[in-house]
Design a protein around this motif. Structure first.
Motif, PDB file in Angstrom:
ATOM      1  N   SER A   1      -8.049  -9.843   4.278  1.00 48.34           N
ATOM      2  CA  SER A   1      -7.411  -8.471   5.199  1.00 48.34           C
ATOM      3  C   SER A   1      -6.361  -8.680   5.157  1.00 48.34           C
ATOM      4  N   HIS A   2      -5.918  -8.327   6.397  1.00 48.25           N
ATOM      5  CA  HIS A   2      -4.850  -8.395   7.710  1.00 48.25           C
ATOM      6  C   HIS A   2      -4.824  -9.336   8.132  1.00 48.25           C
ATOM      7  N   ARG A   3      -6.207  -9.689   8.783  1.00 48.30           N
ATOM      8  CA  ARG A   3      -6.444 -10.785   9.899  1.00 48.30           C
ATOM      9  C   ARG A   3      -5.474 -12.431   8.850  1.00 48.30           C
TER      10      ARG A   3
ATOM     11  N   PRO B   1      -5.075  -2.426   0.182  1.00 45.21           N
ATOM     12  CA  PRO B   1      -5.335  -1.701   1.029  1.00 45.21           C
ATOM     13  C   PRO B   1      -5.926  -2.348   2.269  1.00 45.21           C
ATOM     14  N   SER B   2      -6.308  -1.481   3.487  1.00 48.13           N
ATOM     15  CA  SER B   2      -6.757  -1.265   4.660  1.00 48.13           C
ATOM     16  C   SER B   2      -7.958  -1.247   4.498  1.00 48.13           C
ATOM     17  N   HIS B   3      -8.731  -1.139   3.349  1.00 47.10           N
ATOM     18  CA  HIS B   3     -10.162  -0.662   3.202  1.00 47.10           C
ATOM     19  C   HIS B   3     -10.164  -1.941   2.827  1.00 47.10           C
ATOM     20  N   LEU B   4     -11.313  -2.678   3.680  1.00 44.29           N
ATOM     21  CA  LEU B   4     -12.019  -3.849   3.651  1.00 44.29           C
ATOM     22  C   LEU B   4     -12.323  -4.546   2.461  1.00 44.29           C
ATOM     23  N   GLU B   5     -12.412  -5.209   2.302  1.00 48.37           N
ATOM     24  CA  GLU B   5     -13.487  -5.644   1.543  1.00 48.37           C
ATOM     25  C   GLU B   5     -13.321  -5.497   0.107  1.00 48.37           C
TER      26      GLU B   5
ATOM     27  N   ASP C   1     -15.644 -10.968   9.938  1.00 51.14           N
ATOM     28  CA  ASP C   1     -17.201 -10.305  10.545  1.00 51.14           C
ATOM     29  C   ASP C   1     -17.982 -10.029  10.364  1.00 51.14           C
ATOM     30  N   ALA C   2     -16.821  -8.868  11.173  1.00 53.91           N
ATOM     31  CA  ALA C   2     -17.776  -7.428  11.073  1.00 53.91           C
ATOM     32  C   ALA C   2     -17.654  -6.915   9.636  1.00 53.91           C
ATOM     33  N   ALA C   3     -16.253  -6.825   8.607  1.00 52.85           N
ATOM     34  CA  ALA C   3     -15.606  -6.145   7.536  1.00 52.85           C
ATOM     35  C   ALA C   3     -17.604  -6.691   6.965  1.00 52.85           C
TER      36      ALA C   3
ATOM     37  N   GLY D   1     -20.327  -5.595   6.908  1.00 55.07           N
ATOM     38  CA  GLY D   1     -21.004  -3.488   7.173  1.00 55.07           C
ATOM     39  C   GLY D   1     -20.006  -3.303   6.079  1.00 55.07           C
ATOM     40  N   GLN D   2     -19.702  -4.096   4.782  1.00 55.26           N
ATOM     41  CA  GLN D   2     -19.540  -3.053   4.019  1.00 55.26           C
ATOM     42  C   GLN D   2     -20.072  -3.555   2.797  1.00 55.26           C
ATOM     43  N   GLY D   3     -20.559  -3.030   2.082  1.00 53.47           N
ATOM     44  CA  GLY D   3     -21.287  -2.663   1.186  1.00 53.47           C
ATOM     45  C   GLY D   3     -21.007  -3.159  -0.291  1.00 53.47           C
TER      46      GLY D   3
ATOM     47  N   ASN E   1     -14.562 -15.649  11.746  1.00 49.63           N
ATOM     48  CA  ASN E   1     -15.797 -14.781  12.169  1.00 49.63           C
ATOM     49  C   ASN E   1     -15.076 -15.572  14.050  1.00 49.63           C
ATOM     50  N   ASN E   2     -14.464 -14.506  14.170  1.00 54.12           N
ATOM     51  CA  ASN E   2     -13.991 -14.483  15.341  1.00 54.12           C
ATOM     52  C   ASN E   2     -14.516 -13.299  16.785  1.00 54.12           C
ATOM     53  N   GLN E   3     -15.971 -13.189  16.102  1.00 54.26           N
ATOM     54  CA  GLN E   3     -17.204 -12.220  17.041  1.00 54.26           C
ATOM     55  C   GLN E   3     -16.384 -11.105  17.680  1.00 54.26           C
ATOM     56  N   ILE E   4     -15.318 -10.574  16.244  1.00 50.95           N
ATOM     57  CA  ILE E   4     -15.967  -9.081  17.130  1.00 50.95           C
ATOM     58  C   ILE E   4     -14.987  -8.533  16.252  1.00 50.95           C
ATOM     59  N   GLY E   5     -14.896  -7.207  15.735  1.00 50.48           N
ATOM     60  CA  GLY E   5     -14.850  -6.516  15.235  1.00 50.48           C
ATOM     61  C   GLY E   5     -14.184  -4.880  15.544  1.00 50.48           C
ATOM     62  N   PHE E   6     -12.315  -5.625  15.309  1.00 51.41           N
ATOM     63  CA  PHE E   6     -11.847  -4.266  16.526  1.00 51.41           C
ATOM     64  C   PHE E   6     -12.003  -4.209  18.403  1.00 51.41           C
ATOM     65  N   THR E   7     -12.834  -3.730  18.246  1.00 49.49           N
ATOM     66  CA  THR E   7     -13.499  -3.312  19.749  1.00 49.49           C
ATOM     67  C   THR E   7     -14.819  -3.669  19.713  1.00 49.49           C
TER      68      THR E   7
ATOM     69  N   GLY F   1      -5.559  -9.387  20.680  1.00 48.25           N
ATOM     70  CA  GLY F   1      -6.351  -7.538  20.552  1.00 48.25           C
ATOM     71  C   GLY F   1      -6.354  -7.239  19.574  1.00 48.25           C
ATOM     72  N   HIS F   2      -7.111  -6.308  18.768  1.00 49.47           N
ATOM     73  CA  HIS F   2      -7.168  -5.885  17.427  1.00 49.47           C
ATOM     74  C   HIS F   2      -5.846  -6.737  16.709  1.00 49.47           C
ATOM     75  N   ASN F   3      -4.375  -6.465  16.973  1.00 51.27           N
ATOM     76  CA  ASN F   3      -3.503  -6.666  17.191  1.00 51.27           C
ATOM     77  C   ASN F   3      -3.162  -6.766  17.867  1.00 51.27           C
TER      78      ASN F   3
HETATM   79  C1  LIG Z   1     -13.336   0.547   5.046  1.00 54.96           C
HETATM   80  C2  LIG Z   1     -12.430  -0.199   6.648  1.00 54.96           C
HETATM   81  N1  LIG Z   1     -12.641   0.417   7.426  1.00 54.96           N
HETATM   82  C3  LIG Z   1     -12.663   0.405   8.881  1.00 54.96           C
HETATM   83  C4  LIG Z   1     -11.074   0.108   8.505  1.00 54.96           C
HETATM   84  C5  LIG Z   1     -10.281  -0.483   9.920  1.00 54.96           C
HETATM   85  N2  LIG Z   1     -10.494  -1.875  10.786  1.00 54.96           N
HETATM   86  C6  LIG Z   1      -8.888  -2.278  10.851  1.00 54.96           C
HETATM   87  S1  LIG Z   1     -10.003  -3.763  11.036  1.00 54.96           S
HETATM   88  C7  LIG Z   1     -11.024  -3.308  11.247  1.00 54.96           C
HETATM   89  C8  LIG Z   1     -11.966  -4.967  12.305  1.00 54.96           C
HETATM   90  C9  LIG Z   1     -12.123  -5.746  10.906  1.00 54.96           C
HETATM   91  O1  LIG Z   1     -13.212  -6.876  12.245  1.00 54.96           O
HETATM   92  P1  LIG Z   1     -13.333  -8.016  10.907  1.00 54.96           P
HETATM   93  O2  LIG Z   1     -14.242  -8.064  10.136  1.00 54.96           O
HETATM   94  O3  LIG Z   1     -14.418  -8.717  12.005  1.00 54.96           O
HETATM   95  O4  LIG Z   1     -12.366  -9.099  10.584  1.00 54.96           O
HETATM   96  P2  LIG Z   1     -11.302  -9.161  11.875  1.00 54.96           P
HETATM   97  O5  LIG Z   1      -9.777  -7.950  12.708  1.00 54.96           O
HETATM   98  O6  LIG Z   1     -11.585  -9.104  13.271  1.00 54.96           O
HETATM   99  O7  LIG Z   1     -10.765 -10.166  11.971  1.00 54.96           O
HETATM  100  C10 LIG Z   1     -11.946  -2.432  11.141  1.00 54.96           C
HETATM  101  C11 LIG Z   1     -12.687  -1.392  11.982  1.00 54.96           C
HETATM  102  C12 LIG Z   1     -10.472  -0.847   7.454  1.00 54.96           C
HETATM  103  N3  LIG Z   1      -9.599  -1.044   7.765  1.00 54.96           N
HETATM  104  N4  LIG Z   1     -11.812  -0.826   5.988  1.00 54.96           N
END
Ligand SMILES: Cc1ncc(C[n+]2csc(CCOP(=O)(O)OP(=O)(O)O)c2C)c(N)n1
Length: 951
Positions: A259-261, A323-327, A361-363, A366-368, A393-399, A462-464
């Motif tokens: 993803s983005h990170r 895309p942004s859609h994680l996972e 870690d959050a994605a 949470g993502q099925g 695992n940066n121990q946070i997902g956004f906030t 922060g998240h960004n």
């Molecule tokens: C399916 C989906 N839902 C919500 C978002 C919005 N979003 C972007 S980053 C993020 C947090 C992700 O947390 P984590 O997976 O822990 O990765 P980190 O940003 O901490 O590296 C969220 C909720 C997204 N991009 N994709």
């Protein structure tokens, strides 16, 4: 079970305790009985105590120890505590192997992580030891140099091995070889001691690149989003190690999804994307060079590069755009990898091409889609031979903190369902991080399993970089702000150990910083460079889209293919109904009489067969696709005597294309993502995904919206992936009627895909062949029939397959002399319209089928309208409610094409929330109303312009 180890033995107690794997123990015990030196020293005391003592008695008669408060509920060791010291030590070792990770020091933000004494499963008392035993000697199970050692020493070794900066979960994976191998690696290697100065220097160099790259951008492009890797910089030395070690073990290509990170960091420091190119993308006014459609943000784009590993192997790396859609990219990467494995003949050993997925870690929690993708990992037709999963695992997902984002202990717990080994590792210990990475890739190559590495770290900003983390995590971010960067921690450790001196280190840093500055100076201020396609006029583009390619197949070849499709090997026992079906199919291609025209199922098989005949590969996957949900395909025939399968399409002739058909798992999201990935890596193959009913395709909506509809615009990623979506209003209720034509049409733009609702077997045949025989690569969405599969009128003569091509619009085959009403429709309702016209002897209405809804062949439509010189009214007829189907898409186009004097009307179901009525009776009533309204046998239903029934 070995006869000596009968069911009442103490060994069973060991097995039943859940710590040891039965097969492994039995195997080891058999070896021990032959000769004790054949087993690892750690086993010997266990087996010795088994041989020498009467455990059955001691276990069953052991008095229950006093419950103390903390272990009131937890009592797995009560029996153990009363047995011999050797046996108790063996249990203690097993407990550390199993639970040591719970006390591992993996969290760089938590200097007070649980001590082993606080972990219930590791408390000494549970094993019948007290503090007084710490200086007493016991068998050391190979954990110390000497066969026996004081308990204290053994404990220290156990803690260092299983509760240090690495926590490992590998016990009970049901893979004795893997468990045993991994155990040896972890317990018998003093890895860090074996690292050479060069290797340590390499790790530091990667940390330099990783951190200094981020801090450089931070100061040069203040406040711009980059999703920095700071806090998890160790990912870079880990990825570098993985690529190098993997290359040494035979991996030539990696497909990576992330993803983005840290993506820019990975692009720069792993993919060798030039720093100046990356910096250019930060410049104001940056517009991508080349054919990128509307493009995408910099942290979503893909990249390909060829690099040399540290040992000189060539390695190719592909970062899949996402895309942004994680996972969501996970199944796409798996599909790409698998496709490459097939293409390069690596689909059996799977040693040369490997996927890497990098999760948050959050994605991942949470993502099925993670589960749906993992479910493919051992399946024929989908398994890629093991994926390496990194979790940052940066121990946070956004906030959102972990307590709110998951119910599981670890964010990696999904791995357990699939029995994949898991490492948890502290990002502040780069050497341990590299150690587990090397183990992971070696395990992948040896055992072809998935492996998870949880990189426990933190997020510096922060998240960004524009986001304020202290709004929500003030205390945590105070700790983070005070942290020394990982690079500096490691650098200082190397200086302290006297491995590198300050001057060398300073020189390394200066050199790297100046290379960044140099890249900054040479970056392009890119303005759009026009590509050839930009220059294409609209009409030239249209020409490509409506280019006619001959897709007919000579009759003799069709007959030959058809005949082979109907043959089974000697002795193959066919189901009696299928024997009849094959006889009928044979008659269809023999063209014996018009009763035996070709039906949909046979038309489809002939399309595949004829492509295969000329060497094109075809792959079809979907739920129950081998037989076909509606029992129309029977691509796989099953021997009634032994359930062995036979696939005629695989057995057409020598040198034919590869044919694969798979019943997929019951997932749309991951399977469609996989097929998308497969198709982009195999542009010459016809790749099809079939939904059980078209409705279910919306479970994969992310793949449709974010990939299929937009990948060319965003990432220049072309695909001819074909979706087969059963659609049709036949009274089966709200969920088995609509494949949501309107949704696909709302996604249509820039000629991004072909949306087709074909009405005859020959049309379907030509459409599938055109999909591959034209050079154009576009996704194809086909609304496929259910009832029409067996409709006597929905057949085509053999001649229709031998010449011509797919027709985007089919004019009335028997147009009246004077057309007053032009009835336009798409799909199965056509058959009702011609029936009704004939029944009522209507002589002034033309019925025209729009087979391809998008891109609409406007020129052809104009021609048809032009031939109707007496036209008064044009009616769009559809089965779907007015807010669904094609009406909203086509109405404005039609209005613009029709002369002003011609009225445009709508006949179909009313605007509705639900796609179709729940009862069959209601369906029939509605259907009858459409026809009666259309043919005026009753008062016409009056609709307003939104399709609402007028009062
Ligand atoms: C399916 C989906 N839902 C919500 C978002 C919005 N979003 C972007 S980053 C993020 C947090 C992700 O947390 P984590 O997976 O822990 O990765 P980190 O940003 O901490 O590296 C969220 C909720 C997204 N991009 N994709």
């Amino acid at each position: 079970m070995n006869e000596h180890l009968n069911t009442n033995s103490s060994l069973d107690a060991l097995i039943n305790s859940g710590f040891l794997n039965q097969d492994l123990i039995e195997e080891q015990y058999a070896l021990y009985k032959q000769n004790p030196s054949q087993v690892d020293p750690s086993w010997r005391p266990v087996f010795a105590s088994l041989e020498n003592e009467k455990f059955n008695d001691s276990i069953s008669q052991a008095p229950f120890p006093q419950q103390n408060e903390s272990s009131a509920l937890y009592q797995p060791y009560v029996a153990v505590a009363s047995t011999s010291p050797d046996y108790r030590i063996a249990h203690l070792v097993e407990a550390y192997r199993t639970f040591g990770h719970l006390a591992a020091k993996t969290n760089p933000l938590d200097s007070n992580s649980s001590s082993t004494e606080e972990i219930e499963q590791l408390r000494l008392e549970n094993f019948g030891f007290t503090k007084n035993d710490l200086s007493n000697s016991f068998p050391s199970h190979g954990f110390t140099k000497n066969p026996t050692a004081p308990l204290n020493e053994i404990l220290n070794e156990l803690k260092a091995t299983y509760s240090g900066c690495i926590g490992v979960e590998y016990m009970g994976l049901h893979s004795p070889d893997l468990e045993f191998w991994l155990q040896r690696q972890i317990e018998h290697k003093d890895y860090t001691a074996t690292l050479s100065v060069e290797q340590k220097q390499t790790i530091l160099q990667h940390l330099n690149k990783s951190e200094l790259f981020e801090s450089f951008i931070h100061t040069k492009y203040v406040g711009q989003k980059r999703f920095s890797l700071e806090g998890s910089e160790t990912l870079i030395p880990m990825l570098a190690a993985m690529i190098d070690t993997g290359a040494g073990l035979g991996i030539e290509e990696y497909y990576i999804g992330m993803s983005h990170r840290g993506r820019l960091n990975v692009l720069a420091n792993i993919f060798d994307k030039s720093y100046s190119d990356i910096f250019s993308e930060f410049e104001e006014g940056y517009v991508p060079a080349s054919v990128e459609g509307s493009g995408d943000v910099k942290y979503h784009k893909g990249f390909y590069s060829q690099i040399k590993s540290i040992h000189g192997h060539n390695v190719s790396l592909t970062l899949t755009p996402n895309p942004s859609h994680l996972e969501s990219v996970d199944p796409v990467v798996e599909g790409q990898t698998y496709s490459r494995q097939v293409l390069r003949g690596d689909d059996v050993t799977k040693d040369k091409i490997a996927p890497i997925l990098i999760h948050g870690d959050a994605a991942i929690s949470g993502q099925g889609i993670v589960y749906e993708t993992m479910q493919l990992c051992n399946l024929d037709g989908y398994a890629t031979g093991g994926t390496i999963h990194f979790i940052i695992n940066n121990q946070i997902g956004f906030t959102t903190i972990p307590r709110d984002s998951r119910s599981t202990t670890y964010c990696s717990d999904i791995a357990k369902i699939f029995r994949a080994p898991i490492f948890h590792v502290n990002a502040e210990d780069p050497e341990d991080c590299v150690f587990v990475t090397n183990l992971a890739i070696e395990m992948r190559q040896r055992f072809h399993c998935d492996v998870f590495i949880e990189l426990v770290c933190y997020r510096k900003y922060g998240h960004n970089e524009t986001d304020e983390p202290a709004f929500t995590q003030p205390i945590k971010y105070k700790i983070i702000r005070d942290k020394k960067p990982i690079r500096e921690i490691y650098r200082d450790a190397l200086i302290r150990q006297g491995i590198l001196n300050k001057d060398v280190i300073a020189a390394m840093e200066t050199e790297f910083k100046s290379s960044l500055q140099q890249a900054m100076n040479t970056k392009n201020s890119v303005v759009k460079i026009h590509s050839d396609t930009d220059e294409l006029s609209a009409s030239e583009k249209n020409e490509e889209l409506f280019q006619r390619v001959e897709t007919g197949v000579p009759k003799d070849i069709l007959k030959e293919i058809g005949t082979r499709l109907c043959q089974v090997p000697e002795g193959f026992v066919l189901h009696p109904k299928l024997a009849v079906l094959l006889r009928e199919r044979l008659a269809m291609v023999k063209d014996v009489d018009s009763k035996h025209s070709i039906d949909w199922g046979m038309g489809e098989l002939l399309a595949y067969g004829s492509l295969l005949w000329n060497g094109t590969s075809v792959r079809l996957s979907g739920q129950d696709s081998c037989r076909g949900t509606f029992s129309h395909r029977h691509a796989l025939l099953v021997n009634q005597a032994n359930e062995q399968g036979y696939i005629p399409l695989k057995n057409l002739k020598q040198g034919q294309g590869r044919f694969d058909v798979y019943n997929s798992p019951l997932s749309e999201y991951s399977v469609l993502g996989f097929e998308f990935g497969y198709s982009i890596a195999a542009p010459e193959a016809l790749v099809l995904w079939e939904a059980q009913f078209g409705d279910f395709s919306n479970c994969a909506q992310v793949i449709i919206d974010q990939y299929i509809a937009t990948s060319e615009q965003k990432w220049s990623q072309k695909t001819s992936l074909t979706l087969l979506l059963p659609h049709g209003y036949e009274g089966q209720g709200p969920e088995h009627s609509s494949a949501r034509i309107e949704r696909f049409l709302s996604l249509a733009g820039d000629s991004n895909m072909l949306i087709v609702n074909p009405t005859t077997p020959a049309q379907f045949f030509h459409l599938l062949r055109r999909q591959i025989l034209r050079p154009l690569r576009k996704p194809l969405i086909v609304f496929t029939p259910k009832g029409l599969l067996r409709h006597p009128a929905c057949v085509s003569r053999l001649e229709e397959f031998t010449k011509g091509t797919f027709q985007e619009i089919i004019d009335d085959p028997n147009p009246p002399k004077r057309t007053k009403r032009l009835m336009l429709c798409s799909g199965r309702i056509y058959y009702n319209l011609i029936e009704e016209r004939e029944r009522l002897a209507v002589d002034d209405a033309s019925i025209v089928r729009i087979e391809q809804l998008y891109p609409l062949n406007v020129e052809r439509l104009k021609e048809i309208i032009g031939r109707c010189s007496t036209l008064k009214e044009c009616v769009w007829v559809q089965e779907e409610p007015s807010n669904m189907g094609a009406w909203n898409f086509i109405r404005q186009i039609l209005r613009d094409l029709l002369p002003k004097s011609v009225e445009l009307t709508y006949v179909g179901r009313m605007r509705s929330a639900s796609p179709a009525a729940g009862s069959h009776a209601a369906h029939k009533r509605e259907h009858a109303a459409i026809l009666s309204s259309l043919f005026g046998t009753k008062d016409p239903l009056m609709y307003d312009t939104y399709g609402n029934l007028k009062a």
